[in-house]
Scaffold this active site. Structure first.
Site, PDB file in Angstrom:
ATOM      1  N   ASP A   1       0.950  -1.012   0.077  1.00 31.38           N
ATOM      2  CA  ASP A   1       0.225  -0.017  -0.044  1.00 31.38           C
ATOM      3  C   ASP A   1       0.916   1.347  -0.181  1.00 31.38           C
ATOM      4  O   ASP A   1       1.589   1.532   0.932  1.00 31.38           O
ATOM      5  CB  ASP A   1      -0.888   0.084   1.238  1.00 31.38           C
ATOM      6  CG  ASP A   1      -1.940   1.076   1.153  1.00 31.38           C
ATOM      7  OD1 ASP A   1      -1.834   1.968   0.549  1.00 31.38           O
ATOM      8  OD2 ASP A   1      -3.140   0.915   2.027  1.00 31.38           O
TER       9      ASP A   1
ATOM     10  N   SER B   1      -4.921  14.280 -15.028  1.00 36.43           N
ATOM     11  CA  SER B   1      -5.991  13.896 -15.849  1.00 36.43           C
ATOM     12  C   SER B   1      -6.340  15.136 -16.573  1.00 36.43           C
ATOM     13  O   SER B   1      -6.426  16.409 -15.830  1.00 36.43           O
ATOM     14  CB  SER B   1      -6.593  13.098 -14.857  1.00 36.43           C
ATOM     15  OG  SER B   1      -8.038  13.310 -15.475  1.00 36.43           O
TER      16      SER B   1
ATOM     17  N   TYR C   1     -11.934  14.201  -7.943  1.00 35.47           N
ATOM     18  CA  TYR C   1     -10.732  13.625  -8.454  1.00 35.47           C
ATOM     19  C   TYR C   1     -10.007  14.512  -9.323  1.00 35.47           C
ATOM     20  O   TYR C   1      -8.551  14.504  -9.270  1.00 35.47           O
ATOM     21  CB  TYR C   1     -11.102  12.549  -9.440  1.00 35.47           C
ATOM     22  CG  TYR C   1     -10.592  11.889 -10.413  1.00 35.47           C
ATOM     23  CD1 TYR C   1      -9.609  10.908  -9.907  1.00 35.47           C
ATOM     24  CD2 TYR C   1     -10.371  12.295 -11.828  1.00 35.47           C
ATOM     25  CE1 TYR C   1      -8.745  10.190 -10.954  1.00 35.47           C
ATOM     26  CE2 TYR C   1      -9.771  11.784 -12.493  1.00 35.47           C
ATOM     27  CZ  TYR C   1      -8.723  10.901 -12.339  1.00 35.47           C
ATOM     28  OH  TYR C   1      -7.887  10.183 -13.111  1.00 35.47           O
TER      29      TYR C   1
ATOM     30  N   LYS D   1     -21.124  -3.146 -23.679  1.00 35.40           N
ATOM     31  CA  LYS D   1     -22.815  -3.276 -23.943  1.00 35.40           C
ATOM     32  C   LYS D   1     -23.151  -3.907 -25.181  1.00 35.40           C
ATOM     33  O   LYS D   1     -24.292  -4.770 -25.365  1.00 35.40           O
ATOM     34  CB  LYS D   1     -23.180  -1.941 -23.653  1.00 35.40           C
ATOM     35  CG  LYS D   1     -23.513  -1.653 -22.000  1.00 35.40           C
ATOM     36  CD  LYS D   1     -24.007  -0.114 -21.970  1.00 35.40           C
ATOM     37  CE  LYS D   1     -23.854   0.183 -20.375  1.00 35.40           C
ATOM     38  NZ  LYS D   1     -24.283   1.824 -20.115  1.00 35.40           N
TER      39      LYS D   1
HETATM   40  P1  NAD Z   1      -6.164   1.718 -12.763  1.00 35.40           P
HETATM   41  O1  NAD Z   1      -7.048   1.889 -11.747  1.00 35.40           O
HETATM   42  O2  NAD Z   1      -6.184   0.783 -13.742  1.00 35.40           O
HETATM   43  O3  NAD Z   1      -4.760   1.571 -11.942  1.00 35.40           O
HETATM   44  C1  NAD Z   1      -4.384   2.267 -10.921  1.00 35.40           C
HETATM   45  C2  NAD Z   1      -3.680   1.424 -10.038  1.00 35.40           C
HETATM   46  O4  NAD Z   1      -3.158   1.801  -8.875  1.00 35.40           O
HETATM   47  C3  NAD Z   1      -4.850   0.309  -9.681  1.00 35.40           C
HETATM   48  O5  NAD Z   1      -3.891  -1.233 -10.027  1.00 35.40           O
HETATM   49  C4  NAD Z   1      -4.891   0.348  -7.980  1.00 35.40           C
HETATM   50  O6  NAD Z   1      -4.875  -1.122  -7.784  1.00 35.40           O
HETATM   51  C5  NAD Z   1      -3.426   1.102  -7.712  1.00 35.40           C
HETATM   52  N1  NAD Z   1      -3.437   1.596  -6.416  1.00 35.40           N
HETATM   53  C6  NAD Z   1      -4.643   2.357  -6.070  1.00 35.40           C
HETATM   54  N2  NAD Z   1      -4.096   2.648  -4.761  1.00 35.40           N
HETATM   55  C7  NAD Z   1      -3.065   2.204  -4.341  1.00 35.40           C
HETATM   56  C8  NAD Z   1      -2.256   2.253  -2.968  1.00 35.40           C
HETATM   57  N3  NAD Z   1      -2.752   2.825  -2.150  1.00 35.40           N
HETATM   58  N4  NAD Z   1      -1.187   1.428  -3.309  1.00 35.40           N
HETATM   59  C9  NAD Z   1      -0.691   0.970  -4.314  1.00 35.40           C
HETATM   60  N5  NAD Z   1      -1.305   0.874  -5.346  1.00 35.40           N
HETATM   61  C10 NAD Z   1      -2.449   1.399  -5.406  1.00 35.40           C
HETATM   62  O7  NAD Z   1      -6.007   3.139 -13.706  1.00 35.40           O
HETATM   63  P2  NAD Z   1      -5.442   3.456 -14.942  1.00 35.40           P
HETATM   64  O8  NAD Z   1      -6.247   3.632 -15.912  1.00 35.40           O
HETATM   65  O9  NAD Z   1      -4.052   2.562 -15.295  1.00 35.40           O
HETATM   66  O10 NAD Z   1      -4.686   5.009 -14.667  1.00 35.40           O
HETATM   67  C11 NAD Z   1      -3.299   5.171 -14.297  1.00 35.40           C
HETATM   68  C12 NAD Z   1      -2.969   6.583 -13.686  1.00 35.40           C
HETATM   69  O11 NAD Z   1      -3.481   7.626 -15.057  1.00 35.40           O
HETATM   70  C13 NAD Z   1      -3.871   7.056 -12.531  1.00 35.40           C
HETATM   71  O12 NAD Z   1      -3.076   7.905 -11.866  1.00 35.40           O
HETATM   72  C14 NAD Z   1      -5.321   7.796 -13.247  1.00 35.40           C
HETATM   73  O13 NAD Z   1      -5.716   8.596 -12.290  1.00 35.40           O
HETATM   74  C15 NAD Z   1      -4.313   8.429 -14.421  1.00 35.40           C
HETATM   75  N6  NAD Z   1      -5.456   8.713 -15.546  1.00 35.40           N
HETATM   76  C16 NAD Z   1      -5.855   7.428 -16.204  1.00 35.40           C
HETATM   77  C17 NAD Z   1      -6.949   7.921 -17.221  1.00 35.40           C
HETATM   78  C18 NAD Z   1      -7.445   6.660 -18.198  1.00 35.40           C
HETATM   79  O14 NAD Z   1      -8.242   7.099 -18.878  1.00 35.40           O
HETATM   80  N7  NAD Z   1      -7.173   5.516 -17.698  1.00 35.40           N
HETATM   81  C19 NAD Z   1      -6.950   9.405 -17.659  1.00 35.40           C
HETATM   82  C20 NAD Z   1      -6.523  10.097 -16.787  1.00 35.40           C
HETATM   83  C21 NAD Z   1      -5.631  10.089 -15.893  1.00 35.40           C
HETATM   84  N1  GDD Z   2     -18.427   5.037 -18.034  1.00 33.57           N
HETATM   85  C1  GDD Z   2     -19.427   5.130 -18.823  1.00 33.57           C
HETATM   86  N2  GDD Z   2     -20.278   4.285 -18.851  1.00 33.57           N
HETATM   87  N3  GDD Z   2     -19.884   6.230 -19.194  1.00 33.57           N
HETATM   88  C2  GDD Z   2     -21.020   6.401 -20.115  1.00 33.57           C
HETATM   89  C3  GDD Z   2     -21.535   5.137 -20.338  1.00 33.57           C
HETATM   90  C4  GDD Z   2     -21.376   3.951 -19.559  1.00 33.57           C
HETATM   91  O1  GDD Z   2     -22.401   3.025 -19.696  1.00 33.57           O
HETATM   92  N4  GDD Z   2     -22.672   5.734 -21.114  1.00 33.57           N
HETATM   93  C5  GDD Z   2     -22.649   7.158 -21.486  1.00 33.57           C
HETATM   94  N5  GDD Z   2     -21.331   7.443 -20.823  1.00 33.57           N
HETATM   95  C6  GDD Z   2     -20.890   8.916 -20.859  1.00 33.57           C
HETATM   96  C7  GDD Z   2     -20.577   9.347 -19.533  1.00 33.57           C
HETATM   97  O2  GDD Z   2     -21.854  10.044 -18.798  1.00 33.57           O
HETATM   98  C8  GDD Z   2     -19.714  10.648 -19.830  1.00 33.57           C
HETATM   99  O3  GDD Z   2     -20.529  11.630 -20.294  1.00 33.57           O
HETATM  100  C9  GDD Z   2     -19.165  10.160 -21.105  1.00 33.57           C
HETATM  101  O4  GDD Z   2     -19.402   8.744 -21.478  1.00 33.57           O
HETATM  102  C10 GDD Z   2     -17.629   9.644 -20.744  1.00 33.57           C
HETATM  103  O5  GDD Z   2     -17.714   8.859 -19.561  1.00 33.57           O
HETATM  104  P1  GDD Z   2     -16.212   8.096 -19.184  1.00 33.57           P
HETATM  105  O6  GDD Z   2     -15.305   7.578 -19.855  1.00 33.57           O
HETATM  106  O7  GDD Z   2     -16.620   7.282 -17.984  1.00 33.57           O
HETATM  107  O8  GDD Z   2     -15.485   9.229 -18.147  1.00 33.57           O
HETATM  108  P2  GDD Z   2     -14.994  10.746 -18.477  1.00 33.57           P
HETATM  109  O9  GDD Z   2     -14.716  10.945 -20.003  1.00 33.57           O
HETATM  110  O10 GDD Z   2     -16.164  11.770 -18.131  1.00 33.57           O
HETATM  111  O11 GDD Z   2     -13.713  10.871 -17.458  1.00 33.57           O
HETATM  112  C11 GDD Z   2     -12.623  10.138 -17.724  1.00 33.57           C
HETATM  113  O12 GDD Z   2     -11.400  10.526 -18.480  1.00 33.57           O
HETATM  114  C12 GDD Z   2     -10.686  11.304 -17.315  1.00 33.57           C
HETATM  115  C13 GDD Z   2      -9.771  11.711 -18.224  1.00 33.57           C
HETATM  116  O13 GDD Z   2     -10.073  12.382 -19.726  1.00 33.57           O
HETATM  117  C14 GDD Z   2     -12.319   9.425 -16.422  1.00 33.57           C
HETATM  118  O14 GDD Z   2     -11.925   7.909 -16.450  1.00 33.57           O
HETATM  119  C15 GDD Z   2     -11.482  10.097 -15.651  1.00 33.57           C
HETATM  120  O15 GDD Z   2     -11.073   9.351 -14.521  1.00 33.57           O
HETATM  121  C16 GDD Z   2     -10.257  10.225 -16.409  1.00 33.57           C
HETATM  122  O16 GDD Z   2      -9.322  11.270 -15.652  1.00 33.57           O
END
Ligand code: NAD
Ligand code: GDD
Length: 327
Positions: A51, A119, A150, A201
């Site tokens: 952790d 992000s 977030y 879906k």
């Molecule tokens: P993810 O949730 O798949 O990976 C994050 C990992 O962090 C997880 O495996 C989780 O177990 C680990 N983690 C969380 N808390 C922890 C702790 N206390 N100790 C050790 N490990 C811990 O997410 P991801 O999509 O791989 O995203 C990676 C990074 O990129 C994150 O910082 C996320 O906020 C950022 N990010 C991702 C996206 C996206 O679209 N995937 C967009 C913007 C930013």
């Molecule tokens: N997840 C999800 N699931 N989103 C849906 C769905 C569904 O079944 N149907 C429609 N949406 C719409 C959401 O309501 C939102 O308006 C849009 O699709 C995008 O949703 P997400 O992909 O879940 O998230 P986001 O783009 O608003 O934010 C994500 O991107 C950030 C970076 O650009 C998140 O993953 C954040 O954690 C990330 O940092």
């Protein structure tokens, strides 16, 4: 000498892929996470389960020389996780603690610099109200007004990494990821983002049937395929530019268009049933002028090409689960 890398969050989607990429480049890699990657065996040479909110654990895992440190661990998810408000305190506390601990540990161990994944959620809500014309230029971040806790934590942590550059002569790098997708990402359970949710879906639907979409489907986003995310991450880490910089695609689509592309890949005709759900901002798109200028590179792959690979993988997971449930 063999190059070494530490990947925090290596049990997650982006971290898991990053470990594979660094191994292909010949690195010795230590992965760290609360859990092992759920979909494929880790390729890390050493994997510490623990952790990162525990500062002693952070000191332990930084007990050797690392050429590159990637801090991707966070408490995160898609709209269904971060926009409901139910996880706000955990998201802020968990992710901020990880970043505070890891920066302190790395600075004390004389790590030269770290990569931090911020992000697009840190951009102000007021610039993302018009679905056709969102502004996500890097210099539009202030006055700050993210629409989720977030996003506020990401903004705080960005500032923290850059403060360590100024006060401790570190070389930290900050990227602002825009909705990253691909195989081996979360695709069910509530933390999945729109590309994975839509693929799931569509895979579960029968042609001619319905598919549920949150909102009216005219909200816009851009989605970046994992391979290009890794390319941007690595280029930034090894560059002289500290950021923050967008790492995202400029191919903006409505959520309805996203569904149409996936349905076309699947060869299914589907009726969209628009239902209430967590929505987030009305419009968001990456602005890639700065990354192009500073790194001489920007993402260029089409959304469809990434969705083809992602749909194939998610369809397999759906079928596997259906078979398991029937057995
Ligand atoms: P993810 O949730 O798949 O990976 C994050 C990992 O962090 C997880 O495996 C989780 O177990 C680990 N983690 C969380 N808390 C922890 C702790 N206390 N100790 C050790 N490990 C811990 O997410 P991801 O999509 O791989 O995203 C990676 C990074 O990129 C994150 O910082 C996320 O906020 C950022 N990010 C991702 C996206 C996206 O679209 N995937 C967009 C913007 C930013
Ligand atoms: N997840 C999800 N699931 N989103 C849906 C769905 C569904 O079944 N149907 C429609 N949406 C719409 C959401 O309501 C939102 O308006 C849009 O699709 C995008 O949703 P997400 O992909 O879940 O998230 P986001 O783009 O608003 O934010 C994500 O991107 C950030 C970076 O650009 C998140 O993953 C954040 O954690 C990330 O940092």
């Amino acid at each position: 000498m063999t190059k070494t890398a530490l990947v925090c969050g290596a049990g997650g989607f982006i971290g898991g892929h990053l470990v594979k990429r660094l191994k292909r480049e010949g690195f010795w890699v230590r992965g760290v996470d609360l859990k092992f990657p759920p979909f494929a065996e880790t390729e890390a040479d050493d994997f510490a389960v623990g952790d990162l909110r525990d500062q002693y654990f952070c000191r332990q895992i930084t007990d050797r020389r690392f050429d590159e440190v990637y801090q991707l661990a966070a408490d995160m998810g898609g709209a269904g996780y971060i926009f409901t408000g139910e996880h706000d305190a955990d998201v802020m506390h968990n992710s901020a603690t990880i970043n505070l601990n890891m920066l302190d540990a790395c600075q004390k161990r004389n790590v030269r610099g770290m990569f931090y994944s911020s992000s697009a959620c840190m951009y102000p809500e007021h610039n993302q109200m018009d679905p056709n014309n969102p502004n996500c230029a890097e210099d539009s971040a202030y006055p700050a007004n993210p629409d989720s806790e977030y996003g506020w934590e990401k903004l705080f942590s960005e500032r923290l990494y850059l403060a360590y550059n100024r006060n401790h002569s570190m070389r930290n790098r900050v990227a602002r990821y825009h909705n990253i997708f691909g195989p081996e990402g979360t695709w069910d359970g509530g933390k999945e983002k729109a590309p994975a949710a839509v693929c799931r879906k569509v895979a579960q639907a029968t042609s001619g049937g319905d598919i549920e979409i949150w909102g009216d489907g005219t909200q816009t986003r851009s989605f970046l395929y994992i391979e290009e995310c890794l390319e941007g991450t690595i280029r930034l880490t090894r560059s002289d530019f500290e950021g923050p910089v967008n790492v995202g695609s400029e191919e903006m689509v409505t959520i309805n268009q996203l569904v149409d592309i996936v349905a076309d890949i699947a060869g299914k005709r589907l009726h969209k049933n628009h239902i209430p759900g967590p929505l987030g901002v009305r419009g968001r798109n990456s602005d890639n002028r700065l990354i192009g200028q500073k790194l001489g590179w920007k993402p260029s792959a089409t959304l469809r090409s990434g969705l083809e690979k992602t749909y194939e993988w998610i369809e397999r997971q759906v079928h596997r689960n259906t078979k398991k449930a029937a057995a």
